[in-house]
Write a protein that holds these residues in place. Structure first.
Motif, PDB file in Angstrom:
ATOM      1  N   GLY A   1       0.820  -1.198   0.000  1.00  0.00           N
ATOM      2  CA  GLY A   1       0.000   0.000   0.000  1.00  0.00           C
ATOM      3  C   GLY A   1       0.858   1.255   0.000  1.00  0.00           C
ATOM      4  N   LEU A   2       1.961   1.227   0.739  1.00  0.00           N
ATOM      5  CA  LEU A   2       2.888   2.356   0.753  1.00  0.00           C
ATOM      6  C   LEU A   2       3.548   2.512  -0.603  1.00  0.00           C
ATOM      7  CD1 LEU A   2       4.333   4.623   2.191  1.00  0.00           C
ATOM      8  CD2 LEU A   2       5.931   2.944   3.156  1.00  0.00           C
ATOM      9  N   TRP A   3       3.923   1.398  -1.204  1.00  0.00           N
ATOM     10  CA  TRP A   3       4.489   1.473  -2.561  1.00  0.00           C
ATOM     11  C   TRP A   3       3.516   2.147  -3.513  1.00  0.00           C
ATOM     12  CZ3 TRP A   3       6.270  -4.292  -3.513  1.00  0.00           C
ATOM     13  CH2 TRP A   3       7.290  -4.620  -2.609  1.00  0.00           C
ATOM     14  N   ALA A   4       2.255   1.724  -3.449  1.00  0.00           N
ATOM     15  CA  ALA A   4       1.229   2.266  -4.345  1.00  0.00           C
ATOM     16  C   ALA A   4       1.022   3.756  -4.101  1.00  0.00           C
ATOM     17  CB  ALA A   4      -0.085   1.502  -4.159  1.00  0.00           C
ATOM     18  N   TYR A   5       1.087   4.164  -2.846  1.00  0.00           N
ATOM     19  CA  TYR A   5       0.911   5.573  -2.521  1.00  0.00           C
ATOM     20  C   TYR A   5       2.030   6.417  -3.143  1.00  0.00           C
ATOM     21  CZ  TYR A   5      -0.030   9.805   0.138  1.00  0.00           C
ATOM     22  OH  TYR A   5      -0.330  11.101   0.474  1.00  0.00           O
ATOM     23  N   LEU A   6       3.258   5.957  -2.989  1.00  0.00           N
ATOM     24  CA  LEU A   6       4.386   6.699  -3.558  1.00  0.00           C
ATOM     25  C   LEU A   6       4.302   6.754  -5.077  1.00  0.00           C
ATOM     26  CD1 LEU A   6       7.338   5.390  -1.355  1.00  0.00           C
ATOM     27  CD2 LEU A   6       6.162   7.593  -1.186  1.00  0.00           C
ATOM     28  N   LYS A   7       3.869   5.668  -5.685  1.00  0.00           N
ATOM     29  CA  LYS A   7       3.730   5.639  -7.145  1.00  0.00           C
ATOM     30  C   LYS A   7       2.681   6.635  -7.605  1.00  0.00           C
ATOM     31  CE  LYS A   7       2.553   2.595 -11.029  1.00  0.00           C
ATOM     32  NZ  LYS A   7       2.179   1.212 -11.428  1.00  0.00           N
ATOM     33  N   LYS A   8       1.569   6.700  -6.877  1.00  0.00           N
ATOM     34  CA  LYS A   8       0.456   7.566  -7.275  1.00  0.00           C
ATOM     35  C   LYS A   8       0.756   9.035  -7.021  1.00  0.00           C
ATOM     36  CE  LYS A   8      -4.467   8.447  -6.400  1.00  0.00           C
ATOM     37  NZ  LYS A   8      -5.681   8.005  -5.661  1.00  0.00           N
ATOM     38  N   HIS A   9       1.330   9.352  -5.878  1.00  0.00           N
ATOM     39  CA  HIS A   9       1.492  10.746  -5.481  1.00  0.00           C
ATOM     40  C   HIS A   9       2.874  11.308  -5.783  1.00  0.00           C
ATOM     41  CE1 HIS A   9      -2.396  10.886  -3.382  1.00  0.00           C
ATOM     42  NE2 HIS A   9      -2.127   9.645  -3.016  1.00  0.00           N
ATOM     43  N   GLY A  10       3.838  10.439  -6.005  1.00  0.00           N
ATOM     44  CA  GLY A  10       5.180  10.896  -6.330  1.00  0.00           C
ATOM     45  C   GLY A  10       5.443  10.846  -7.822  1.00  0.00           C
ATOM     46  N   SER A  11       6.667  11.135  -8.190  1.00  0.00           N
ATOM     47  CA  SER A  11       7.070  11.125  -9.594  1.00  0.00           C
ATOM     48  C   SER A  11       8.171  10.097  -9.803  1.00  0.00           C
ATOM     49  CB  SER A  11       7.566  12.511 -10.007  1.00  0.00           C
ATOM     50  OG  SER A  11       7.977  12.527 -11.367  1.00  0.00           O
ATOM     51  N   ARG A  12       7.915   9.136 -10.683  1.00  0.00           N
ATOM     52  CA  ARG A  12       8.862   8.064 -11.005  1.00  0.00           C
ATOM     53  C   ARG A  12       9.255   7.224  -9.787  1.00  0.00           C
ATOM     54  NH1 ARG A  12      12.754   8.858 -16.162  1.00  0.00           N
ATOM     55  NH2 ARG A  12      11.355  10.083 -17.458  1.00  0.00           N
ATOM     56  N   LEU A  13       8.303   6.981  -8.915  1.00  0.00           N
ATOM     57  CA  LEU A  13       8.580   6.173  -7.730  1.00  0.00           C
ATOM     58  C   LEU A  13       7.893   4.816  -7.794  1.00  0.00           C
ATOM     59  CD1 LEU A  13       8.372   8.890  -4.924  1.00  0.00           C
ATOM     60  CD2 LEU A  13      10.410   7.937  -6.022  1.00  0.00           C
ATOM     61  N   GLY A  14       7.446   4.432  -8.990  1.00  0.00           N
ATOM     62  CA  GLY A  14       6.831   3.127  -9.169  1.00  0.00           C
ATOM     63  C   GLY A  14       7.874   2.039  -9.329  1.00  0.00           C
ATOM     64  N   GLY A  15       7.403   0.819  -9.585  1.00  0.00           N
ATOM     65  CA  GLY A  15       8.314  -0.315  -9.722  1.00  0.00           C
ATOM     66  C   GLY A  15       9.073  -0.543  -8.432  1.00  0.00           C
ATOM     67  N   ASN A  16      10.360  -0.803  -8.539  1.00  0.00           N
ATOM     68  CA  ASN A  16      11.185  -0.996  -7.350  1.00  0.00           C
ATOM     69  C   ASN A  16      11.864   0.294  -6.882  1.00  0.00           C
ATOM     70  OD1 ASN A  16      10.960  -3.613  -6.330  1.00  0.00           O
ATOM     71  ND2 ASN A  16      12.356  -4.468  -7.854  1.00  0.00           N
ATOM     72  N   THR A  17      11.641   1.404  -7.600  1.00  0.00           N
ATOM     73  CA  THR A  17      12.325   2.647  -7.251  1.00  0.00           C
ATOM     74  C   THR A  17      11.931   3.142  -5.864  1.00  0.00           C
ATOM     75  OG1 THR A  17      12.434   3.271  -9.593  1.00  0.00           O
ATOM     76  CG2 THR A  17      12.806   5.008  -7.975  1.00  0.00           C
ATOM     77  N   GLY A  18      10.628   3.234  -5.603  1.00  0.00           N
ATOM     78  CA  GLY A  18      10.173   3.654  -4.288  1.00  0.00           C
ATOM     79  C   GLY A  18      10.633   2.715  -3.184  1.00  0.00           C
ATOM     80  N   PRO A  19      10.428   1.393  -3.351  1.00  0.00           N
ATOM     81  CA  PRO A  19      10.880   0.449  -2.329  1.00  0.00           C
ATOM     82  C   PRO A  19      12.382   0.516  -2.050  1.00  0.00           C
ATOM     83  CG  PRO A  19       9.271  -0.606  -3.748  1.00  0.00           C
ATOM     84  CD  PRO A  19       9.554   0.742  -4.344  1.00  0.00           C
ATOM     85  N   TYR A  20      13.199   0.631  -3.100  1.00  0.00           N
ATOM     86  CA  TYR A  20      14.645   0.728  -2.886  1.00  0.00           C
ATOM     87  C   TYR A  20      14.977   1.986  -2.077  1.00  0.00           C
ATOM     88  CZ  TYR A  20      16.376  -2.969  -6.024  1.00  0.00           C
ATOM     89  OH  TYR A  20      16.692  -4.176  -6.590  1.00  0.00           O
ATOM     90  N   ALA A  21      14.311   3.100  -2.388  1.00  0.00           N
ATOM     91  CA  ALA A  21      14.576   4.348  -1.675  1.00  0.00           C
ATOM     92  C   ALA A  21      14.173   4.232  -0.215  1.00  0.00           C
ATOM     93  CB  ALA A  21      13.837   5.501  -2.351  1.00  0.00           C
TER      94      ALA A  21
ATOM     95  N   VAL B   1      29.876 -15.887  -4.254  1.00  0.00           N
ATOM     96  CA  VAL B   1      30.630 -15.932  -3.008  1.00  0.00           C
ATOM     97  C   VAL B   1      30.480 -14.618  -2.239  1.00  0.00           C
ATOM     98  CG1 VAL B   1      32.935 -16.125  -2.004  1.00  0.00           C
ATOM     99  CG2 VAL B   1      32.282 -17.559  -3.955  1.00  0.00           C
ATOM    100  N   GLY B   2      30.604 -13.490  -2.946  1.00  0.00           N
ATOM    101  CA  GLY B   2      30.371 -12.177  -2.323  1.00  0.00           C
ATOM    102  C   GLY B   2      28.912 -11.825  -2.459  1.00  0.00           C
ATOM    103  N   VAL B   3      28.258 -11.479  -1.372  1.00  0.00           N
ATOM    104  CA  VAL B   3      26.824 -11.208  -1.412  1.00  0.00           C
ATOM    105  C   VAL B   3      26.577  -9.720  -1.520  1.00  0.00           C
ATOM    106  CG1 VAL B   3      24.645 -11.455  -0.181  1.00  0.00           C
ATOM    107  CG2 VAL B   3      26.379 -13.247  -0.004  1.00  0.00           C
ATOM    108  N   ASP B   4      25.859  -9.287  -2.547  1.00  0.00           N
ATOM    109  CA  ASP B   4      25.507  -7.889  -2.734  1.00  0.00           C
ATOM    110  C   ASP B   4      24.128  -7.676  -2.117  1.00  0.00           C
ATOM    111  OD1 ASP B   4      24.881  -5.359  -3.544  1.00  0.00           O
ATOM    112  OD2 ASP B   4      24.684  -5.842  -5.678  1.00  0.00           O
ATOM    113  N   THR B   5      24.052  -6.865  -1.056  1.00  0.00           N
ATOM    114  CA  THR B   5      22.781  -6.651  -0.362  1.00  0.00           C
ATOM    115  C   THR B   5      22.005  -5.451  -0.868  1.00  0.00           C
ATOM    116  OG1 THR B   5      23.826  -5.318   1.364  1.00  0.00           O
ATOM    117  CG2 THR B   5      23.679  -7.697   1.742  1.00  0.00           C
ATOM    118  N   ASN B   6      22.548  -4.696  -1.825  1.00  0.00           N
ATOM    119  CA  ASN B   6      21.884  -3.475  -2.256  1.00  0.00           C
ATOM    120  C   ASN B   6      20.534  -3.732  -2.897  1.00  0.00           C
ATOM    121  OD1 ASN B   6      23.835  -1.572  -1.462  1.00  0.00           O
ATOM    122  ND2 ASN B   6      25.104  -2.103  -3.210  1.00  0.00           N
ATOM    123  N   GLY B   7      20.448  -4.760  -3.718  1.00  0.00           N
ATOM    124  CA  GLY B   7      19.223  -4.964  -4.460  1.00  0.00           C
ATOM    125  C   GLY B   7      18.421  -6.154  -4.019  1.00  0.00           C
ATOM    126  N   ARG B   8      18.555  -6.566  -2.786  1.00  0.00           N
ATOM    127  CA  ARG B   8      17.873  -7.775  -2.322  1.00  0.00           C
ATOM    128  C   ARG B   8      16.614  -7.460  -1.528  1.00  0.00           C
ATOM    129  NH1 ARG B   8      20.091 -11.857  -5.364  1.00  0.00           N
ATOM    130  NH2 ARG B   8      22.324 -11.615  -5.414  1.00  0.00           N
TER     131      ARG B   8
END
Length: 239
Positions: free
Chosen positions: A143-163, A232-239
């Motif tokens: 629901g928070l993701w959807a809110y950011l997508k609707k009321h923000g600019s370019r915050l849909g997809g994984n952009t809002g969640p990553y931020a 072997v090396g774990v990247d946590t940025n996009g998980r």
């Protein structure tokens, strides 16, 4: 508690991730830390705008280039001071779109203005944008993701969640590995961005969270460690 057909016990997922990455302690340590409601509420509005902006520019672009340019962004946009953003006339925005200290993508630059307006309006109603996020129901991540997508600019997809995760908000992510998992276990069969698919994924994480007490971030990262390529090396940025 919602009963979900064919939902794998998270203990099995954690065991598989631990075997792939070396140990349970390592996996849980890599799951990272999230902030509590009081800590989220204290985050300044400028930091939210900066996080949204950085994620928007990193989306579809080489992250390293954005990082290298970031000091220029902070200088050009007055450290993302909300009031200063909203006081700038159109002519100043046009000039900033062409400033060599930043990545000159006019459409993305103008999201700063739009998202500053969103943050300003929400802060006026809730005391601060951080307070608004802190008070959002913990079990309504989508629901928070959807809110950011609707009321923000370019915050849909994984952009809002990553931020959100960048600033310590407890959120799961639908990474490629996690999407593949949910498809393999028949929890989703349509588009991953559809309301039906996201509700199904939210339900799975809710059950795991209630049974384990782990944060959504930890659940999401451990799940990703249990599937996909085993680096072997774990990247946590996009998980």
């Amino acid at each position: 508690m919602t009963e979900i057909k064919n939902l794998e016990p998270f203990t099995d997922i954690l065991k598989r991730a631990s075997e792939r990455k070396g140990s349970e302690d390592f996996v849980l340590d890599m799951a990272g830390h999230t902030f509590n409601k009081d800590e989220i509420a204290q985050i300044p509005d400028s930091m939210w705008l900066a996080a949204f902006t950085k994620q928007i520019f990193q989306s579809g672009f080489v992250w390293r280039v954005v990082e290298n340019k970031w000091a220029g962004f902070e200088e050009v946009f007055f450290n993302f001071d909300i009031e200063k953003m909203l006081m700038m006339p159109d002519e100043m925005w046009e000039a900033k779109c062409k400033d060599e200290r930043i990545i000159r993508n006019g459409k993305k630059v103008m999201t700063i203005k739009d998202n500053a307006q969103m943050i300003f309006e929400i802060a006026a109603e809730h005391g601060s944008f951080g307070q608004f996020i802190a008070n959002w129901p913990a079990q309504d991540v989508i629901g928070l993701w959807a809110y950011l997508k609707k009321h923000g600019s370019r915050l849909g997809g994984n952009t809002g969640p990553y931020a959100l995760r960048r600033l310590g908000v407890d959120t799961f992510l639908i990474s490629q590995d996690n999407e593949a998992y949910f498809r393999a276990y028949k929890h989703i069969d349509g588009g991953v961005s559809s309301k039906k698919s996201q509700k199904s994924i939210q339900d799975c994480f809710d059950v795991w969270q209630q049974k384990t007490g782990y944060s959504y971030q930890a659940l999401s990262r451990v799940l990703s460690y249990s599937v996909g390529d085993n680096f072997v090396g774990v990247d946590t940025n996009g998980r």
